[in-house]
Write a protein that holds these residues in place. Structure first.
Motif, PDB file in Angstrom:
ATOM      1  N   HIS A  52       0.814  -1.219   0.000  1.00  0.00           N
ATOM      2  CA  HIS A  52       0.000   0.000   0.000  1.00  0.00           C
ATOM      3  C   HIS A  52       0.849   1.271   0.000  1.00  0.00           C
ATOM      4  O   HIS A  52       0.324   2.365   0.210  1.00  0.00           O
ATOM      5  N   ARG A  85     -12.241 -13.570   5.567  1.00  0.00           N
ATOM      6  CA  ARG A  85     -12.647 -12.255   5.049  1.00  0.00           C
ATOM      7  C   ARG A  85     -14.155 -12.050   5.200  1.00  0.00           C
ATOM      8  O   ARG A  85     -14.629 -10.918   5.389  1.00  0.00           O
ATOM      9  N   HIS A 115      -6.976  -7.403  10.271  1.00  0.00           N
ATOM     10  CA  HIS A 115      -6.421  -7.604   8.934  1.00  0.00           C
ATOM     11  C   HIS A 115      -6.565  -9.080   8.591  1.00  0.00           C
ATOM     12  O   HIS A 115      -6.419  -9.930   9.464  1.00  0.00           O
ATOM     13  N   ASP A 118      -5.510 -11.686   1.626  1.00  0.00           N
ATOM     14  CA  ASP A 118      -6.517 -11.639   0.558  1.00  0.00           C
ATOM     15  C   ASP A 118      -6.343 -12.711  -0.517  1.00  0.00           C
ATOM     16  O   ASP A 118      -7.165 -12.805  -1.417  1.00  0.00           O
TER      17      ASP A 118
HETATM   18 MG    MG Z   1      -5.880  -6.055   2.272  1.00  0.00          MG
END
Ligand code: MG
Ligand code: GTP
Length: 138
Positions: A52, A85, A115, A118
């Motif tokens: 990020h 998730r 967190h 993914d």
């Molecule tokens: Mg992420």
């Protein structure tokens, strides 16, 4: 069965929510096969979230992740990445489904309590960032 990396973020550890969050994982059929509490430096947080680095909120994100203890975890179960998730809910708690961790506990899109990896490659990378094989007991 699959493994994913999970981290309980500083906003949640500060409010003593580790147990309530872990109960949601376990209720969903995810097994906590490794877990440790750490206080990341800003540099370590930056390394962890380096994907990020170009995002406008990167500096704020690293500051936040270093602002208090986190709990790093490995979760194991059938489709663990997707299941985790699902249990976490959408990034922004305003969009998160009822009963998810972020709907119930998150404070904002930045301070969103958890967190979760993914994808399989990121899960593998993130697990080995925090844990050695000996520390994971399935
Ligand atoms: Mg992420
Ligand atoms: P993670 O599991 O933490 O990776 O969350 P995610 O996959 O749901 O979201 P994403 O990977 O897109 O973003 C990573 C993290 O950056 C989020 O969990 C938030 O903590 C933070 N973040 C995302 N968008 C914003 C934003 O607009 N502002 C701020 N301050 N933080 C953000």
């Amino acid at each position: 069965t699959e493994r994913t990396f999970s981290m309980i973020k500083p906003d949640a550890t500060k409010r003593n929510l580790t147990g309530k969050i872990n109960a949601k994982f376990e209720d969903a059929g995810l097994r906590i096969v490794a877990q440790k509490r750490l206080h990341l430096s800003k540099a370590q947080a930056g390394e962890f979230y380096k994907v990020h680095a170009e995002r406008p909120f990167y500096d704020e994100l690293c500051e936040f992740m270093a602002s208090g203890p986190v709990v790093a975890q490995v979760l194991e179960g059938e489709n663990a990445i997707a299941k985790n998730r699902e249990v976490m809910g959408a990034t922004n708690p305003a969009d998160a489904d009822e009963g998810t961790i972020r709907a119930d506990f998150a404070e904002s899109v930045g301070e969103n309590s958890v967190h979760g990896s993914d994808a399989p490659e990121t899960a593998k990378e993130e697990i080995s960032f925090f844990f050695s094989g000996l520390e994971i007991v399935g």
